[in-house]
Design an enzyme around this catalytic site. Structure first.
Site, PDB file in Angstrom:
ATOM      1  N   ARG A 192      -5.778  -6.723  10.157  1.00  0.00           N
ATOM      2  CA  ARG A 192      -6.722  -6.759  11.283  1.00  0.00           C
ATOM      3  C   ARG A 192      -7.173  -8.179  11.606  1.00  0.00           C
ATOM      4  NH1 ARG A 192      -9.887  -2.390  12.032  1.00  0.00           N
ATOM      5  NH2 ARG A 192      -9.341  -1.757   9.917  1.00  0.00           N
ATOM      6  N   GLU A 195      -3.751 -10.197   1.758  1.00  0.00           N
ATOM      7  CA  GLU A 195      -2.850  -9.564   2.731  1.00  0.00           C
ATOM      8  C   GLU A 195      -3.617  -8.854   3.854  1.00  0.00           C
ATOM      9  OE1 GLU A 195      -0.741  -6.835   0.059  1.00  0.00           O
ATOM     10  OE2 GLU A 195      -2.401  -5.407   0.256  1.00  0.00           O
ATOM     11  N   PRO A 196      -4.426  -9.592   4.607  1.00  0.00           N
ATOM     12  CA  PRO A 196      -5.127  -8.929   5.718  1.00  0.00           C
ATOM     13  C   PRO A 196      -4.182  -8.608   6.875  1.00  0.00           C
ATOM     14  CG  PRO A 196      -5.645 -11.278   5.696  1.00  0.00           C
ATOM     15  CD  PRO A 196      -4.723 -11.030   4.539  1.00  0.00           C
ATOM     16  N   TYR A 217     -11.817   7.243  13.506  1.00  0.00           N
ATOM     17  CA  TYR A 217     -12.821   6.501  12.727  1.00  0.00           C
ATOM     18  C   TYR A 217     -14.176   6.406  13.440  1.00  0.00           C
ATOM     19  CZ  TYR A 217      -8.480   4.552  10.693  1.00  0.00           C
ATOM     20  OH  TYR A 217      -7.250   4.374  10.121  1.00  0.00           O
ATOM     21  N   GLY A 255      -8.399  -6.496   4.247  1.00  0.00           N
ATOM     22  CA  GLY A 255      -9.650  -5.812   4.563  1.00  0.00           C
ATOM     23  C   GLY A 255     -10.691  -6.674   5.240  1.00  0.00           C
ATOM     24  N   CYS A 282      -4.880  16.218  26.854  1.00  0.00           N
ATOM     25  CA  CYS A 282      -5.481  17.537  26.975  1.00  0.00           C
ATOM     26  C   CYS A 282      -6.154  17.949  25.667  1.00  0.00           C
ATOM     27  CB  CYS A 282      -4.399  18.548  27.385  1.00  0.00           C
ATOM     28  SG  CYS A 282      -5.092  20.144  27.744  1.00  0.00           S
ATOM     29  N   ARG A 297      -8.259   4.811  17.250  1.00  0.00           N
ATOM     30  CA  ARG A 297      -9.368   4.419  16.384  1.00  0.00           C
ATOM     31  C   ARG A 297     -10.692   5.112  16.733  1.00  0.00           C
ATOM     32  NH1 ARG A 297     -11.317  -0.069  15.831  1.00  0.00           N
ATOM     33  NH2 ARG A 297     -11.598   0.037  13.587  1.00  0.00           N
TER      34      ARG A 297
HETATM   35  C1  LIG Z   1      -2.232  -1.921   1.068  1.00  0.00           C
HETATM   36  C2  LIG Z   1      -2.871  -2.525   2.267  1.00  0.00           C
HETATM   37  N1  LIG Z   1      -2.953  -3.848   2.369  1.00  0.00           N
HETATM   38  C3  LIG Z   1      -3.517  -4.452   3.434  1.00  0.00           C
HETATM   39  C4  LIG Z   1      -4.057  -3.712   4.467  1.00  0.00           C
HETATM   40  C5  LIG Z   1      -4.666  -4.439   5.631  1.00  0.00           C
HETATM   41  O1  LIG Z   1      -5.968  -4.078   5.870  1.00  0.00           O
HETATM   42  P1  LIG Z   1      -6.775  -4.831   7.014  1.00  0.00           P
HETATM   43  O2  LIG Z   1      -6.003  -4.680   8.275  1.00  0.00           O
HETATM   44  O3  LIG Z   1      -8.087  -4.161   7.066  1.00  0.00           O
HETATM   45  O4  LIG Z   1      -6.868  -6.270   6.600  1.00  0.00           O
HETATM   46  C6  LIG Z   1      -4.018  -2.316   4.400  1.00  0.00           C
HETATM   47  C7  LIG Z   1      -4.626  -1.517   5.454  1.00  0.00           C
HETATM   48  O5  LIG Z   1      -5.281  -0.557   5.275  1.00  0.00           O
HETATM   49  C8  LIG Z   1      -3.394  -1.706   3.278  1.00  0.00           C
HETATM   50  O6  LIG Z   1      -3.309  -0.376   3.182  1.00  0.00           O
END
Ligand SMILES: Cc1ncc(COP(=O)(O)O)c(C=O)c1O
Length: 405
Positions: free
Chosen positions: A256, A253-254, A296, A212, A323, A292
């Site tokens: 983005r 576990e990011p 969003y 996140g 379209c 996106r």
């Molecule tokens: C379970 C889980 N872990 C990690 C992520 C990675 O999130 P982000 O890309 O915002 O770091 C997500 C994305 O929504 C997720 O659903």
């Protein structure tokens, strides 16, 4: 970048290898001398070349579907490098994940019960809903108590009892509070909740605090201060580690974080028209390649690469070639006066761009290219031609099966 557009054609995604490597290095340097491991949430961008690049820097894989698990198996012989967060998974997927030996992260009591009844299941992680959520949009806030994700705190006793009854071990605790976290304090608060709850589990070997970490999409947004976050988290770990068993570790576990800023979607201007007050630039891409903005209300900076030296003095709304009247990628952007065939770049498009792309309107998928650190670029996925797209589709739909009721 213009050269890539010229040689590859548009639309295409281009990723800057140096930025991905920089982002990987930052996280790996954040927790020195502490037992912290990093995973890459591949849902952000699962191009095999990007997976390989990130993995080589020493980062494991975070997956959210059985298909993603299968993809990652091509990059590692060690199933324990793959963390699989299930979400309404099927029995067949659970069985295959157990056979494979990946770390399964279970987010509901019903699924946990099925897991516990499985004769070959031994240990798993459980996803907790910490009742603390955050995110750049309501649709990506996953930690709120009303969200569909995770086992509620009030159900933990039942989860522990289930594992005990069937002789299984809960070895990990997990929470992911949302994507594009606005307030790092919310992540820290959720981490405290998990650490506190971990006392109710006797077999834990790790806690995974999710991803996140946000990307500054607008120039007014401050970048996420990873060093500051690292200091806050380190203090928690230092206090928590006392009394933990040998090998105990923490995970993040990011997704983005690693790839968003590295990516650009290049597109060509194919229509310029005034509709009363609105001046449209029509492009050769759209919501089918970059979802996106539509799902969003997300912002991506737009640059006219062909007119990079010109003064931005025109207000344009940039539309796609799908379209749908909602297929608008950017509203009211101040750009230099554009001409047909100008190349535009949507910035910070490396995460949740290509992985969310579809063939809506039976459109072809774009190419992807990697801009290497030596200045060359490599095509890491060729574009589909219109003819290929239709031929593949017809081929897939060739068989019809009649099922007798
Ligand atoms: C379970 C889980 N872990 C990690 C992520 C990675 O999130 P982000 O890309 O915002 O770091 C997500 C994305 O929504 C997720 O659903």
């Amino acid at each position: 970048m213009l050269q890539v557009a010229r040689q590859l054609g548009t639309p295409c995604y281009v990723y800057n290898e140096a930025v991905i490597m920089r982002q990987s290095r930052i996280v790996l340097d954040t927790f020195e001398n502490q037992p912290v491991k990093w995973l890459y949430a591949i849902k952000a961008n699962d191009n095999p070349h990007i997976l390989s690049l990130i993995q080589k820097s020493g980062i494991g894989f975070d997956t959210v579907s059985f298909e993603e698990v299968l993809l990652c198996r091509h990059f590692t012989d060690n199933p324990r490098q793959i963390f699989y967060t299930e979400n309404s998974m099927s029995d067949a997927e659970m069985d295959a994940a157990i056979q494979m030996g990946v770390i399964l992260n279970i987010g509901s009591l019903k699924r946990l019960e099925r897991f516990c009844r499985h004769p070959e299941a031994t240990e798993c992680c459980v996803r907790i809903n910490p009742a603390i959520g955050d995110g750049h949009h309501a649709r990506v806030n996953t930690g709120d108590s009303e969200s569909k994700f995770g086992i509620r705190i009030g159900q933990i006793e039942e989860a522990v009892a289930l594992a005990k009854k069937y002789g299984k071990r809960i070895i990990g605790l997990h929470a992911h509070i949302g994507s594009g976290i606005k307030e790092p304090e919310n992540l820290i608060a959720a981490m405290k909740v998990l650490i506190e709850l971990s006392k109710e589990f006797s077999d834990l070997t790790f806690i995974n605090f999710g991803g996140g970490m946000p990307t500054p999409y607008r120039s007014s947004e401050k970048p996420f201060d990873m060093a500051h976050f690292g200091r806050l988290a380190s203090a928690l770990f230092e206090a928590d580690l006392k009394g933990r068993p040998e090998g105990f570790h923490y995970l993040f576990e990011p997704g983005r974080w690693f790839v968003a800023e590295a990516g650009f979607l290049l597109t060509k201007v194919q229509t310029i028209k005034d509709q009363l007050e609105t001046r449209y630039l029509g492009t050769d891409t759209g919501m089918h390649h970059l979802m996106r903005p539509i799902i969003y209300d997300a912002w991506h900076d737009v640059v006219n690469l062909t007119k990079i030296e010109h003064t931005p003095d025109q207000l344009y709304t940039i539309s796609g070639n799908i379209c749908e009247s909602g297929d608008i990628l950017a509203f009211d952007r101040l750009l230099p006066e554009a001409e047909m065939d100008d190349v535009l770049a949507f910035c910070d498009a490396g995460a949740y761009g290509m992985t969310m792309a579809s063939q809506y309107n039976r459109r072809a998928l774009p190419a992807e290219a990697l801009l290497k650190t030596d200045g060359t670029f490599q095509i890491i996925r060729p574009a589909q031609t219109a003819e290929e797209t239709v031929a593949e589709f017809l081929d897939k739909c060739r068989f019809t099966t009649t099922i007798n009721s």
